[in-house]
Design a protein around this motif. Structure first.
Motif, PDB file in Angstrom:
ATOM      1  N   ILE A 194      21.425  -0.722  -7.671  1.00 54.85           N
ATOM      2  CA  ILE A 194      20.441  -1.355  -6.805  1.00 54.85           C
ATOM      3  C   ILE A 194      20.260  -0.492  -5.566  1.00 54.85           C
ATOM      4  CG2 ILE A 194      19.920  -3.386  -5.401  1.00 54.85           C
ATOM      5  CD1 ILE A 194      21.641  -4.995  -7.406  1.00 54.85           C
ATOM      6  N   THR A 195      19.015  -0.133  -5.289  1.00 56.93           N
ATOM      7  CA  THR A 195      18.675   0.655  -4.107  1.00 56.93           C
ATOM      8  C   THR A 195      17.678  -0.141  -3.298  1.00 56.93           C
ATOM      9  OG1 THR A 195      18.922   2.641  -5.459  1.00 56.93           O
ATOM     10  CG2 THR A 195      17.833   2.902  -3.330  1.00 56.93           C
ATOM     11  N   ARG A 196      17.895  -0.229  -1.961  1.00 54.23           N
ATOM     12  CA  ARG A 196      17.004  -1.030  -1.121  1.00 54.23           C
ATOM     13  C   ARG A 196      16.462  -0.210   0.029  1.00 54.23           C
ATOM     14  NH1 ARG A 196      21.057  -5.954  -0.196  1.00 54.23           N
ATOM     15  NH2 ARG A 196      21.065  -5.049   1.870  1.00 54.23           N
ATOM     16  N   LEU A 197      15.235  -0.554   0.407  1.00 54.66           N
ATOM     17  CA  LEU A 197      14.609  -0.052   1.622  1.00 54.66           C
ATOM     18  C   LEU A 197      14.119  -1.277   2.371  1.00 54.66           C
ATOM     19  CD1 LEU A 197      13.396   2.176   3.448  1.00 54.66           C
ATOM     20  CD2 LEU A 197      11.349   2.049   2.022  1.00 54.66           C
ATOM     21  N   SER A 212      14.150   7.924  -4.885  1.00 51.69           N
ATOM     22  CA  SER A 212      14.625   8.457  -3.600  1.00 51.69           C
ATOM     23  C   SER A 212      13.474   9.085  -2.828  1.00 51.69           C
ATOM     24  CB  SER A 212      15.731   9.489  -3.830  1.00 51.69           C
ATOM     25  OG  SER A 212      16.865   8.877  -4.371  1.00 51.69           O
ATOM     26  N   ALA A 213      12.616   9.815  -3.530  1.00 48.73           N
ATOM     27  CA  ALA A 213      11.456  10.430  -2.880  1.00 48.73           C
ATOM     28  C   ALA A 213      10.466   9.365  -2.397  1.00 48.73           C
ATOM     29  CB  ALA A 213      10.776  11.408  -3.839  1.00 48.73           C
ATOM     30  N   VAL A 214      10.268   8.309  -3.181  1.00 52.08           N
ATOM     31  CA  VAL A 214       9.384   7.205  -2.774  1.00 52.08           C
ATOM     32  C   VAL A 214       9.911   6.574  -1.497  1.00 52.08           C
ATOM     33  CG1 VAL A 214       8.685   4.842  -3.384  1.00 52.08           C
ATOM     34  CG2 VAL A 214       8.443   6.692  -5.059  1.00 52.08           C
ATOM     35  N   PHE A 215      11.199   6.248  -1.480  1.00 52.94           N
ATOM     36  CA  PHE A 215      11.787   5.610  -0.305  1.00 52.94           C
ATOM     37  C   PHE A 215      11.748   6.548   0.903  1.00 52.94           C
ATOM     38  CE2 PHE A 215      14.628   2.085  -2.306  1.00 52.94           C
ATOM     39  CZ  PHE A 215      13.521   1.541  -2.917  1.00 52.94           C
ATOM     40  N   ALA A 216      11.980   7.840   0.675  1.00 48.46           N
ATOM     41  CA  ALA A 216      11.927   8.803   1.784  1.00 48.46           C
ATOM     42  C   ALA A 216      10.517   8.881   2.367  1.00 48.46           C
ATOM     43  CB  ALA A 216      12.382  10.178   1.303  1.00 48.46           C
ATOM     44  N   GLN A 217       9.510   8.900   1.502  1.00 47.51           N
ATOM     45  CA  GLN A 217       8.129   8.955   1.979  1.00 47.51           C
ATOM     46  C   GLN A 217       7.786   7.715   2.795  1.00 47.51           C
ATOM     47  OE1 GLN A 217       5.061   9.783  -0.956  1.00 47.51           O
ATOM     48  NE2 GLN A 217       3.510   8.783   0.295  1.00 47.51           N
ATOM     49  N   GLN A 277       0.844  -1.205   0.000  1.00 50.02           N
ATOM     50  CA  GLN A 277       0.000   0.000   0.000  1.00 50.02           C
ATOM     51  C   GLN A 277       0.879   1.256   0.000  1.00 50.02           C
ATOM     52  OE1 GLN A 277      -3.408   0.249  -0.039  1.00 50.02           O
ATOM     53  NE2 GLN A 277      -3.663  -1.949  -0.192  1.00 50.02           N
ATOM     54  N   SER A 278       1.880   1.258   0.847  1.00 42.88           N
ATOM     55  CA  SER A 278       2.792   2.403   0.930  1.00 42.88           C
ATOM     56  C   SER A 278       3.527   2.622  -0.386  1.00 42.88           C
ATOM     57  CB  SER A 278       3.805   2.205   2.061  1.00 42.88           C
ATOM     58  OG  SER A 278       3.166   2.197   3.302  1.00 42.88           O
ATOM     59  N   LEU A 279       3.977   1.538  -1.001  1.00 45.69           N
ATOM     60  CA  LEU A 279       4.680   1.645  -2.277  1.00 45.69           C
ATOM     61  C   LEU A 279       3.784   2.246  -3.344  1.00 45.69           C
ATOM     62  CD1 LEU A 279       7.106   1.073  -4.129  1.00 45.69           C
ATOM     63  CD2 LEU A 279       6.173  -1.241  -4.456  1.00 45.69           C
ATOM     64  N   TRP A 280       2.573   1.739  -3.470  1.00 46.50           N
ATOM     65  CA  TRP A 280       1.645   2.281  -4.465  1.00 46.50           C
ATOM     66  C   TRP A 280       1.351   3.761  -4.218  1.00 46.50           C
ATOM     67  CZ3 TRP A 280      -0.828   0.895  -8.899  1.00 46.50           C
ATOM     68  CH2 TRP A 280      -0.599  -0.404  -9.352  1.00 46.50           C
ATOM     69  N   ASN A 281       1.094   4.122  -2.977  1.00 42.53           N
ATOM     70  CA  ASN A 281       0.786   5.520  -2.658  1.00 42.53           C
ATOM     71  C   ASN A 281       1.961   6.436  -2.979  1.00 42.53           C
ATOM     72  OD1 ASN A 281      -1.741   4.740  -1.762  1.00 42.53           O
ATOM     73  ND2 ASN A 281      -1.124   4.649   0.393  1.00 42.53           N
ATOM     74  N   VAL A 310      13.090  -3.181  -3.357  1.00 42.69           N
ATOM     75  CA  VAL A 310      14.351  -3.084  -4.080  1.00 42.69           C
ATOM     76  C   VAL A 310      14.065  -2.445  -5.429  1.00 42.69           C
ATOM     77  CG1 VAL A 310      16.269  -4.377  -5.077  1.00 42.69           C
ATOM     78  CG2 VAL A 310      15.231  -5.149  -2.934  1.00 42.69           C
ATOM     79  N   TYR A 311      14.856  -1.417  -5.762  1.00 43.48           N
ATOM     80  CA  TYR A 311      14.784  -0.787  -7.080  1.00 43.48           C
ATOM     81  C   TYR A 311      16.053  -1.153  -7.818  1.00 43.48           C
ATOM     82  CZ  TYR A 311      15.353   2.859 -10.618  1.00 43.48           C
ATOM     83  OH  TYR A 311      15.574   3.525 -11.790  1.00 43.48           O
TER      84      TYR A 311
END
Length: 166
Positions: free
Chosen positions: A127-130, A154-159, A56-60, A138-139
């Motif tokens: 590769i970027t991970r949260l 970066s903005a998605v992961f920060a949010q 849900q968080s990822l989609w938002n 993982v992106y």
């Protein structure tokens, strides 16, 4: 299919068409499967939607950044760990994978194996991970335009990082 998964059931989605990649059973318990509309923070698997707080968080967050998630693929391993993969705007050089593991320890072990720094160097990918609790996003980007979505990701992961623990 997602890295590190074997013996999986996978479903791919392209538009309104569904294709079962492997037919070895339905997704097992452990993840909520509400009846709702696809594309609203959940992943469609047949007539059921897979919904987790991290998904849900990822989609938002992606919607806020105007990132279009496409070419959905869902896989579940024999231990009940789930992965959901999306291309960004249909581009296979840019994709996001959400992993949902049974435990945080398993998440740490599996991601360390799948996304070591050495593997990234060999494959010429960024590769970027949260990682959070039992979940990880993982992106992965590759190709000549591999920094194309870096700012938005970066903005998605920060949010997502600012949200209360899931």
């Amino acid at each position: 299919m997602a890295l590190g998964f074997s013996g999986c059931h996978a479903v791919t989605m392209q538009g309104d068409k569904q294709q079962d990649v492997l037919k070895d059973g339905a997704l097992r318990a452990g993840f909520s499967l509400p009846e709702s509309t696809a594309g609203q923070g959940g992943s469609l698997r047949g007539d059921m939607e897979i919904s987790t707080p991290m998904l849900q968080s990822l989609w938002n967050a992606c919607a806020k950044q105007k990132l279009k998630l496409t070419n959905e693929m869902i896989a579940q391993d024999l231990d009940g760990n789930l992965s959901v993969r999306y291309y960004i705007a249909g581009d296979p050089n840019h994709y996001i994978i959400l992993y949902e593991y049974q435990t945080a320890q398993e998440r740490k072990e599996q991601l360390r194996k799948a996304y070591s720094a050495k593997a990234a160097l060999i494959s010429d990918q960024t590769i970027t991970r949260l990682e959070r609790g039992n979940s990880a996003i993982v992106y992965v980007s590759s190709g000549s335009k591999r920094d194309k979505y870096t700012g938005q990701i970066s903005a998605v992961f920060a949010q997502i990082s600012k949200e209360p623990a899931l």
